[in-house]
Design an enzyme around this catalytic site. Structure first.
Site, short mmCIF file in Angstrom:
data_model
loop_
_atom_site.label_atom_id
_atom_site.label_comp_id
_atom_site.label_asym_id
_atom_site.label_seq_id
_atom_site.Cartn_x
_atom_site.Cartn_y
_atom_site.Cartn_z
N ALA A 138 -13.00 -1.90 -11.03
CA ALA A 138 -13.14 -1.03 -9.86
C ALA A 138 -11.78 -0.40 -9.60
O ALA A 138 -10.75 -1.05 -9.84
CB ALA A 138 -13.56 -1.86 -8.66
N MET A 236 -6.15 -3.12 -9.92
CA MET A 236 -5.35 -4.35 -10.00
C MET A 236 -5.69 -5.20 -11.22
O MET A 236 -5.49 -6.42 -11.21
CB MET A 236 -5.57 -5.18 -8.72
CG MET A 236 -5.27 -4.44 -7.43
SD MET A 236 -5.70 -5.42 -5.98
CE MET A 236 -5.61 -4.18 -4.68
N1 HPA Z 1 -6.40 0.26 -4.94
C1 HPA Z 1 -6.19 -0.76 -5.81
N2 HPA Z 1 -7.17 -1.40 -6.40
C2 HPA Z 1 -8.42 -1.01 -6.16
C3 HPA Z 1 -8.71 0.04 -5.26
C4 HPA Z 1 -7.65 0.71 -4.63
O1 HPA Z 1 -7.82 1.65 -3.86
N3 HPA Z 1 -10.06 0.19 -5.23
C5 HPA Z 1 -10.57 -0.76 -6.07
N4 HPA Z 1 -9.58 -1.48 -6.63
#
Ligand code: HPA
Length: 306
Positions: A138, A236
């Protein structure tokens, strides 16, 4: 008193030394985990490894024929996820005659695991014989054309973790300085886009993924800086796994589900719940893309050179 101080200094020194050379340990853990996993999975050799990120957690249960499940907790010293919504099992199964080894859930650097621990499962899957690796995640959308629910195929990455999973001793059969000029296999990506076209599926954008440690989301100023560095999306995970896979010579394909506009790109605050909800809503599209990636690997070439 003085002896106490010397003792304390020695303890600190020992701890530092232990932190600086974690690899032999992790190597042994990887070998042990691979041995147990091989015993549990029988004589089937997986062709592809897949790390299932948010929105794809249940894919292995739905898509794979003859699934065999091995929970991470049954593997000695194997890192386990502490994040809600992340499962913890290997699932081996068949898709269109090909044997796929999936990771339902991964661990992250922000959970307190070392990068060597985070990437240990990649070494385990490589030891089991995978010939290619698909990573999913994600991510927050930075580029203006990326909206929540969209996929983004990684064409490159920026390692903003401030560290590298390959730091530490290297085994004699491993490369010390692996090339990173084409982490995400160009031929595999071309096959994937061609497959989407042939099957009448919507095109998927490509972009650069930047990895931060988290767990705090970024500030708008950080996102603005990342945009200027050339990042299209931020997340991340994924980058440490891709680096280790390339060191091991595995072709890599990765895609993100854009779950939210990155900080400062939308008026509201960011939340982990929003990430989970958007990823769950994109499940069908993500599943179709994952299957396209699997098919384009196996159709293109069983031994993709990337
Ligand atoms: N930032 C960092 N990691 C993520 C984000 C984000 O906006 N959305 C999903 N993982």
């Amino acid at each position: 008193m003085q002896i106490c101080l010397v003792e304390q200094m020695c303890t600190v020194k020992l701890k530092i030394t232990a932190c600086q050379i974690p690899l032999p340990n992790q190597s042994a853990v990887a070998m042990e985990a691979a041995t147990v996993l091989r015993q549990r999975l029988g004589d089937k050799t997986p062709q592809l490894g897949v790390v299932l990120g948010s929105g794809l957690g249940f894919w292995a249960d739905r898509a794979l024929a003859n699934p065999l499940r091995v929970p991470y907790m049954e593997l000695p010293d194997f890192p386990r996820s502490t994040v809600p919504g992340h499962h913890g099992s290997f699932v081996l199964g068949e898709l269109q005659g090909h044997t796929i080894l999936c990771m339902q859930g991964r661990v992250h650097y922000y959970e307190g695991y070392s990068l060597q621990q985070v990437t240990l499962p990649i070494r385990v899957m490589a030891a089991l014989g995978i010939q290619g690796l698909i990573l999913t995640n994600a991510a927050g959308g930075i580029a203006k054309h990326l909206h929540p629910g969209d996929p983004m195929v990684l064409c490159d990455h920026i390692n903003f973790l401030g560290s590298n999973p390959l730091i530490g001793p290297v085994k004699p059969d491993e490369t010390r300085f692996p090339d990173m000029s084409e982490v995400y296999c160009r031929r595999w990506r071309a096959g994937f886009h061609a497959h989407l076209g042939r099957t009448g599926q919507a095109e998927a954008a490509e972009g650069v993924y930047l990895a931060t440690t988290g767990p705090s989301f970024e500030t708008p100023a950080e996102i603005e800086a990342f945009a200027r560095l050339g990042a299209d999306a931020v997340g991340m995970s994924t980058v440490p796994e891709a680096i280790v896979a390339r060191q091991l010579g595995l072709p890599v394909f990765a895609f993100s589900c854009i779950t939210n506009y990155a900080a400062g790109r939308s008026p509201g605050p960011l939340s982990h719940e929003e990430v989970g909800e958007t990823a769950a809503g994109a499940e069908d599209r993500l599943s179709a893309l994952l299957e396209a990636a699997i098919i384009s690997f196996t159709v293109t070439n069983q031994k993709l050179e990337c």
